[in-house]
Design an enzyme around this catalytic site. Structure first.
Site, PDB file in Angstrom:
ATOM      1  CE1 TYR A 190      -4.249   1.984   0.192  1.00  0.00           C
ATOM      2  CE2 TYR A 190      -2.382   3.536   1.595  1.00  0.00           C
ATOM      3  CZ  TYR A 190      -3.692   3.277   0.788  1.00  0.00           C
ATOM      4  OH  TYR A 190      -4.538   4.370   0.790  1.00  0.00           O
ATOM      5  CG  PHE A 228      -6.858  18.036 -24.158  1.00  0.00           C
ATOM      6  CD1 PHE A 228      -7.002  17.784 -25.529  1.00  0.00           C
ATOM      7  CD2 PHE A 228      -7.064  17.388 -23.100  1.00  0.00           C
ATOM      8  CE1 PHE A 228      -7.172  16.302 -25.842  1.00  0.00           C
ATOM      9  CE2 PHE A 228      -7.667  15.962 -23.387  1.00  0.00           C
ATOM     10  CZ  PHE A 228      -7.704  15.710 -24.771  1.00  0.00           C
ATOM     11  CB  THR A 229     -11.779  17.959 -23.825  1.00  0.00           C
ATOM     12  OG1 THR A 229     -10.972  16.868 -23.838  1.00  0.00           O
ATOM     13  CG2 THR A 229     -12.011  18.342 -25.362  1.00  0.00           C
ATOM     14  CG  ASP A 249      -0.751  18.451 -21.273  1.00  0.00           C
ATOM     15  OD1 ASP A 249      -0.274  17.384 -21.250  1.00  0.00           O
ATOM     16  OD2 ASP A 249      -2.162  18.238 -21.418  1.00  0.00           O
ATOM     17  CE  LYS A 277      -3.291  10.896 -24.134  1.00  0.00           C
ATOM     18  NZ  LYS A 277      -4.147  10.931 -23.146  1.00  0.00           N
ATOM     19  NE  ARG A 310     -11.127  15.437 -30.253  1.00  0.00           N
ATOM     20  CZ  ARG A 310     -11.122  15.571 -28.662  1.00  0.00           C
ATOM     21  NH1 ARG A 310     -10.046  15.258 -28.179  1.00  0.00           N
ATOM     22  NH2 ARG A 310     -12.162  15.138 -28.045  1.00  0.00           N
ATOM     23  CG  PHE A 331     -16.094  15.023 -26.288  1.00  0.00           C
ATOM     24  CD1 PHE A 331     -15.905  16.081 -25.738  1.00  0.00           C
ATOM     25  CD2 PHE A 331     -15.207  13.904 -26.128  1.00  0.00           C
ATOM     26  CE1 PHE A 331     -14.904  16.468 -24.572  1.00  0.00           C
ATOM     27  CE2 PHE A 331     -14.350  14.047 -24.988  1.00  0.00           C
ATOM     28  CZ  PHE A 331     -14.122  15.161 -24.412  1.00  0.00           C
TER      29      PHE A 331
HETATM   30  C1  P70 Z   1      -6.774  11.731 -26.440  1.00  0.00           C
HETATM   31  C2  P70 Z   1      -6.603  11.498 -24.793  1.00  0.00           C
HETATM   32  C3  P70 Z   1      -5.650  12.822 -23.176  1.00  0.00           C
HETATM   33  C4  P70 Z   1      -4.966  14.090 -22.905  1.00  0.00           C
HETATM   34  C5  P70 Z   1      -4.331  14.799 -23.658  1.00  0.00           C
HETATM   35  C6  P70 Z   1      -3.798  16.082 -23.186  1.00  0.00           C
HETATM   36  C7  P70 Z   1      -2.833  16.907 -24.099  1.00  0.00           C
HETATM   37  C8  P70 Z   1      -4.530  15.761 -21.007  1.00  0.00           C
HETATM   38  C9  P70 Z   1      -5.167  14.614 -21.570  1.00  0.00           C
HETATM   39  C10 P70 Z   1      -5.875  13.932 -20.407  1.00  0.00           C
HETATM   40  C11 P70 Z   1      -7.966  10.940 -24.236  1.00  0.00           C
HETATM   41  C12 P70 Z   1      -9.007  12.002 -24.437  1.00  0.00           C
HETATM   42  C13 P70 Z   1      -9.221  12.786 -23.366  1.00  0.00           C
HETATM   43  C14 P70 Z   1     -10.413  13.502 -23.704  1.00  0.00           C
HETATM   44  C15 P70 Z   1     -11.179  13.630 -25.043  1.00  0.00           C
HETATM   45  C16 P70 Z   1     -10.951  12.556 -25.696  1.00  0.00           C
HETATM   46  C17 P70 Z   1      -9.790  11.783 -25.470  1.00  0.00           C
HETATM   47  N1  P70 Z   1      -6.187  12.830 -24.311  1.00  0.00           N
HETATM   48  N2  P70 Z   1      -3.679  16.320 -21.928  1.00  0.00           N
HETATM   49  O1  P70 Z   1      -7.237  10.776 -27.080  1.00  0.00           O
HETATM   50  O2  P70 Z   1      -5.274  12.688 -20.061  1.00  0.00           O
HETATM   51  O3  P70 Z   1      -7.056  11.001 -20.848  1.00  0.00           O
HETATM   52  O4  P70 Z   1      -5.131  10.416 -19.168  1.00  0.00           O
HETATM   53  O5  P70 Z   1      -6.827  11.644 -18.533  1.00  0.00           O
HETATM   54  O6  P70 Z   1      -4.356  14.375 -24.953  1.00  0.00           O
HETATM   55  O7  P70 Z   1      -6.104  12.508 -26.904  1.00  0.00           O
HETATM   56  P1  P70 Z   1      -6.034  11.410 -19.578  1.00  0.00           P
END
Ligand code: P70
Length: 466
Positions: free
Chosen positions: A73, A125-126, A216, A259, A383, A450
């Protein structure tokens, strides 16, 4: 060596069977999924280009690492391996594991954003923006204009626009700025890099005003590869050296290790400041888990530590980005409208040009990704306007300049023949583009719509009538 074509610096030891489907089965599957590729079952997908996130093939060394999982743990040996790898390759002092990238974004946003503050970033980013907003912040786009132009061939479309950043600082004052959120290899721009000169200048501007910079670093190694190829003075540096130099300008990072780091799950938050690290370690126990595992198993941290080392190998990155370029070039030769330059983690179709007959209110990128799936079982991701969501204040749909479909390439997973089939399918949808119809919402969830939205074709029952 470098006058030869790239080839994968690995061979295949185990295969995963794919299920082939008929067009009738795919018509049914996409209708059941509300014309949203996120809602398809992966069993119904042939070539899965939804995302490069968590979809990498791990190496035999990483699989061996799983067996060395120390599932204590507290104080797992694997945590210390991960910490050492992050310190060595990214150079940050404190490392706090999280279950994935958004876990780190959540902690950072809560600690570093006060309600009413602005958070400038080189494109949204979303999940990042969502956590900034939940913490009461307001995202401000400070990416260069070229990032919003799919046809611009500018080699560093991820760059921060220093004038936009400087103007914001002047307008609102430093106390109203939480930090600069600096993304490398900007996802929503099409996997586009920042130059080191720009990173240096943007961070220097922030430092002069006492504004912190959080990076990021999700695709920082892919960015390092582009710097090596494109930026004068870096051709002879290793990816590891360039990565360290990128990170050295910033105060910390959030990381989705799913990634660049070649793992199926994991992430971390890294910071240099001792007090902020203590606060983050304290908060991570509330939302993720103890600060030596952050929601991960010990084995996951071991795979990550090994993946980090593999990710900075030049031949790995050359083959990875070489494969993306191969697909992009095939589409460019057929004059399919794609974002240029070809990006690091995928090829981005320009849906506005691809489907000019579909108005933006009918979500051309959403339609195109559904049509592509119907054609061949290739799964892509919207996107565009669906991803961008609604304006916080007016509640209206926002329509970003980029309305894209992302063909995202998982690392070390697909062959060049899969890229050929993908290109053939995109080209055939392009030839029949007048037979793709627009979509309207039948269900729209509140957060990050989305992922779970459902749609129906505006006319008839089918999205692609070819
Ligand atoms: C994608 C994924 C994640 C991501 C990222 C950047 C530049 C943070 C994160 C979050 C997964 C994804 C996420 C949201 C919408 C669609 C797809 N990107 N910063 O496919 O990381 O997913 O590990 O929480 O690209 O681009 P995590």
């Amino acid at each position: 060596m470098h006058n030869r074509s790239w080839a994968e610096p690995f061979k295949i030891k185990m295969v995963e069977h794919l299920r082939m489907t008929t067009r009738a089965e795919r018509e049914r599957a996409i209708a059941e999924a509300g014309f949203n590729t996120f809602l398809l079952r992966s069993e119904d997908v042939y070539i899965d280009l939804l995302t490069d996130s968590g979809t990498s093939a791990m190496s035999d060394r990483q699989w061996a690492g799983l067996m060395l999982g120390d599932e204590a743990y507290a104080g797992s040996a694997n945590f210390y391996h991960l910490e050492a790898a992050v310190r060595q390759y990214y150079g940050y002092k404190h490392v706090i594991p999280t279950h994935q990238g958004r876990g780190a974004e959540h902690i950072l946003s809560r600690l570093c954003i006060s309600p009413g503050q602005y958070v400038p970033g080189n494109m949204y980013f979303t999940t990042t923006k969502h956590h900034q907003e939940l913490a009461g912040g307001k995202f401000v786009d400070v990416v260069v204009d070229q990032a919003h132009d799919p046809d611009s061939n500018f080699p560093f479309k991820g760059n921060v626009d220093l004038d936009k950043l400087g103007r914001l600082v002047e307008e609102v004052g430093t106390s109203k700025i939480a930090y600069l959120c600096l993304a490398t290899n900007v996802n929503m721009a099409g996997g586009q890099p920042c130059s080191l000169a720009n990173i240096r200048d943007a961070c220097a501007l922030c430092r002069r005003h006492g504004i912190r910079v959080f990076h990021d670093a999700t695709r920082a190694v892919e960015n390092a590869y582009f710097i090596k190829l494109r930026e004068p003075g870096y051709a002879h540096k290793s990816l590891a050296e360039i990565l360290r130099e990128i990170c050295s300008h910033t105060d910390g990072c959030t990381m989705s290790a799913k990634k660049d780091c070649l793992v199926n799950i994991g992430g971390w938050l890294a910071v240099n400041d001792d007090e902020l690290a203590d606060a983050a370690r304290n908060l991570v126990v509330v939302y993720e888990g103890l600060h030596t595992y952050g929601g991960l198993a010990g084995r996951d941290m071991e795979a990550m530590a090994i993946g980090i080392r593999e990710s900075v190998e030049f031949d790995h990155m050359r083959a990875r980005i070489g494969q993306v370029e191969y697909l992009g070039r095939r589409l460019m030769e057929a004059e399919v409208p794609i974002v240029r330059p070809i990006g690091g983690h995928g090829v981005f179709l320009n849906a506005r040009k691809f489907l000019p007959q579909i108005p933006r209110e009918q979500f051309p990128a959403q339609s195109l990704s559904a049509a592509l799936y119907v054609d061949s079982g290739v799964r892509a991701m919207e996107r565009g306007a669906v991803s961008a969501g609604r304006d916080l204040i007016t509640g209206n749909n926002t329509f970003p300049a980029l309305e894209l479909v992302r063909l995202t390439i998982p690392r070390r997973v697909y062959t060049q023949a899969h890229m050929d089939v993908t290109a053939e399918s995109v080209i055939s949808v392009y030839e029949n583009r007048d037979k793709v119809v627009g979509l309207e919402f039948t269900y729209e969830p509140k957060h990050l719509r989305f992922f779970q939205s459902r749609f129906r074709p505006v006319t008839g029952e089918r999205v692609f009538t070819a």
